[in-house]
Design a protein around this motif. Structure first.
Motif, PDB file in Angstrom:
ATOM      1  N   THR A 115       0.831  -1.204   0.000  1.00 48.12           N
ATOM      2  CA  THR A 115       0.000   0.000   0.000  1.00 48.12           C
ATOM      3  C   THR A 115       0.866   1.254   0.000  1.00 48.12           C
ATOM      4  OG1 THR A 115      -1.708  -1.189   1.246  1.00 48.12           O
ATOM      5  CG2 THR A 115      -1.832   1.222   1.220  1.00 48.12           C
ATOM      6  N   VAL A 116       1.944   1.210   0.773  1.00 44.52           N
ATOM      7  CA  VAL A 116       2.878   2.347   0.785  1.00 44.52           C
ATOM      8  C   VAL A 116       3.459   2.566  -0.609  1.00 44.52           C
ATOM      9  CG1 VAL A 116       5.101   3.163   1.669  1.00 44.52           C
ATOM     10  CG2 VAL A 116       3.456   2.083   3.221  1.00 44.52           C
ATOM     11  N   LEU A 117       3.840   1.486  -1.282  1.00 44.23           N
ATOM     12  CA  LEU A 117       4.416   1.612  -2.618  1.00 44.23           C
ATOM     13  C   LEU A 117       3.389   2.130  -3.624  1.00 44.23           C
ATOM     14  CD1 LEU A 117       6.617  -1.607  -2.919  1.00 44.23           C
ATOM     15  CD2 LEU A 117       7.301   0.710  -2.269  1.00 44.23           C
ATOM     16  N   ILE A 118       2.137   1.716  -3.473  1.00 43.82           N
ATOM     17  CA  ILE A 118       1.088   2.178  -4.399  1.00 43.82           C
ATOM     18  C   ILE A 118       0.920   3.692  -4.322  1.00 43.82           C
ATOM     19  CG2 ILE A 118      -1.417   2.140  -4.793  1.00 43.82           C
ATOM     20  CD1 ILE A 118      -1.350  -0.848  -4.149  1.00 43.82           C
ATOM     21  N   THR A 119       1.084   4.259  -3.116  1.00 47.49           N
ATOM     22  CA  THR A 119       0.922   5.709  -2.980  1.00 47.49           C
ATOM     23  C   THR A 119       1.978   6.474  -3.777  1.00 47.49           C
ATOM     24  OG1 THR A 119       2.298   5.796  -0.973  1.00 47.49           O
ATOM     25  CG2 THR A 119      -0.070   5.441  -0.695  1.00 47.49           C
ATOM     26  N   LEU A 120       3.103   5.816  -4.086  1.00 52.24           N
ATOM     27  CA  LEU A 120       4.122   6.470  -4.911  1.00 52.24           C
ATOM     28  C   LEU A 120       3.623   6.714  -6.328  1.00 52.24           C
ATOM     29  CD1 LEU A 120       7.344   4.528  -3.846  1.00 52.24           C
ATOM     30  CD2 LEU A 120       6.785   6.905  -3.315  1.00 52.24           C
ATOM     31  N   MET A 121       2.648   5.919  -6.774  1.00 52.88           N
ATOM     32  CA  MET A 121       2.151   6.034  -8.134  1.00 52.88           C
ATOM     33  C   MET A 121       1.084   7.120  -8.286  1.00 52.88           C
ATOM     34  SD  MET A 121       1.786   1.956  -8.970  1.00 52.88           S
ATOM     35  CE  MET A 121       3.061   0.811  -8.465  1.00 52.88           C
ATOM     36  N   LEU A 122       0.581   7.645  -7.173  1.00 57.10           N
ATOM     37  CA  LEU A 122      -0.474   8.645  -7.245  1.00 57.10           C
ATOM     38  C   LEU A 122       0.125  10.011  -7.580  1.00 57.10           C
ATOM     39  CD1 LEU A 122      -2.598   7.684  -4.108  1.00 57.10           C
ATOM     40  CD2 LEU A 122      -3.097   7.167  -6.503  1.00 57.10           C
ATOM     41  N   PRO A 123      -0.348  10.673  -8.623  1.00 51.58           N
ATOM     42  CA  PRO A 123       0.136  12.034  -8.919  1.00 51.58           C
ATOM     43  C   PRO A 123      -0.241  12.994  -7.794  1.00 51.58           C
ATOM     44  CG  PRO A 123      -1.129  11.114 -10.762  1.00 51.58           C
ATOM     45  CD  PRO A 123      -1.340  10.198  -9.599  1.00 51.58           C
ATOM     46  N   THR A 124       0.617  13.943  -7.536  1.00 47.65           N
ATOM     47  CA  THR A 124       0.364  14.920  -6.468  1.00 47.65           C
ATOM     48  C   THR A 124      -0.949  15.659  -6.686  1.00 47.65           C
ATOM     49  OG1 THR A 124       2.750  15.205  -6.201  1.00 47.65           O
ATOM     50  CG2 THR A 124       1.329  16.884  -5.233  1.00 47.65           C
TER      51      THR A 124
END
Length: 289
Positions: A115-124
């Motif tokens: 889940t932490v890694l998935i948040t890296l894929m979310l654009p700001t």
């Protein structure tokens, strides 16, 4: 192929690589050097003779005018406060979370880390509206809390430090446990001294990210009182024009270049002082867990 031929071929390859790197460095540095040198030129010369540099005409007129017209010192102060507090939170909390992911087994560990890694894929940009609504409900718009807390524990920081901490031998931690060291003592006395290069690299990246952050501060801190340095720089042209009646394009350009030069200095100083640690940190962060 003889040894001399092989040596000549290697020299040609090295020469070609060095020439390419020199061209690349010039391409990256030329605009920065031009901007810094132009900041010392008379404002009219920047427009009339942009590629000519006469050291005898250099002066501090643009800098004096910029400090008179622009609240850049206040922007530096706000950025320094955010940098100190937010950077401290990142450097304390992210390695602790990474230590848990790297050295402990618990239920849901893989799911949580995924889940932490998935948040890296979310654009700001996707997170701005929900975060802004949250800040409004909390009454934190135009406050230091809104500038500091969102993103203070960064997913990338956790991921990177997890890779660094994973390389610490488990046997070393087991030996410390046998000697009676507590769990936080293991982290503070054993792990932290080993991962200092990785922490130094993370510190440099954190400083650069916070110092250069623009999108979130301009959304959540719209008042002049809370404006960070990058927000102040973005409104320089209108601020200069508003504070100086009859300011022409040359004057605005000269003061913009002066402000950009002043803003560049802290990052250059930090990088040159910590470049060795930064490079070591990058190499430490590349270790696979």
């Amino acid at each position: 192929m003889t040894l001399s031929t092989q040596a000549g071929e290697r020299r040609r390859r090295h020469l070609g690589s060095h020439a390419f790197l020199v061209v690349l460095a010039v391409a990256f540095l030329a605009p920065v050097v031009w901007a810094v040198l132009s900041a010392f030129k008379p404002a009219n010369d920047i427009i009339r003779h942009p590629l000519e540099f006469d050291p005898s005409t250099f002066g501090l007129q643009n800098f004096v005018g910029m400090f008179q017209d622009v609240p850049i010192a206040h922007g530096f102060l706000n950025t320094a406060i955010v940098l100190l507090v937010k950077g401290s939170i990142t450097l304390f909390c992210a390695p602790l979370a990474a230590y848990a992911f790297a050295k402990y087994d618990f239920r849901g560990k893989s799911l949580l880390f995924g889940t932490v890694l998935i948040t890296l894929m979310l654009p700001t940009i996707v997170l701005i509206i929900p975060l802004l609504l949250e800040m409004k409900e909390l009454g934190w718009v135009n406050t230091y809390q809104a500038l500091i807390l969102p993103g203070a524990v960064d997913a990338f920081a956790i991921f990177w430090m997890r890779q660094v901490i994973a390389a610490v031998p488990d046997e070393l931690l087991d030996a410390a446990r046998v000697d009676g060291c507590g769990e936080f003592g293991l982290y503070w006395r054993i792990v932290v001294p080993i991962i200092r290069p990785g922490l130094a690299g993370l510190a440099v990246l954190t400083v650069m990210n916070i110092y250069n952050d623009f999108v979130w501060p301009v959304v959540v801190a719209s008042s002049e009182r809370m404006a960070t340095l990058q927000v102040v720089l973005s409104t320089l042209a209108s601020t200069i024009s508003g504070n100086k009646i009859g300011a022409d394009y040359a004057t605005v350009t000269g003061e913009l270049l002066a402000a950009s030069t002043v803003a560049l200095v802290p990052l250059l100083v930090i990088f040159f002082l910590l470049q060795k640690h930064f490079i070591n940190g990058i190499l430490a962060g590349s270790v696979k867990g």
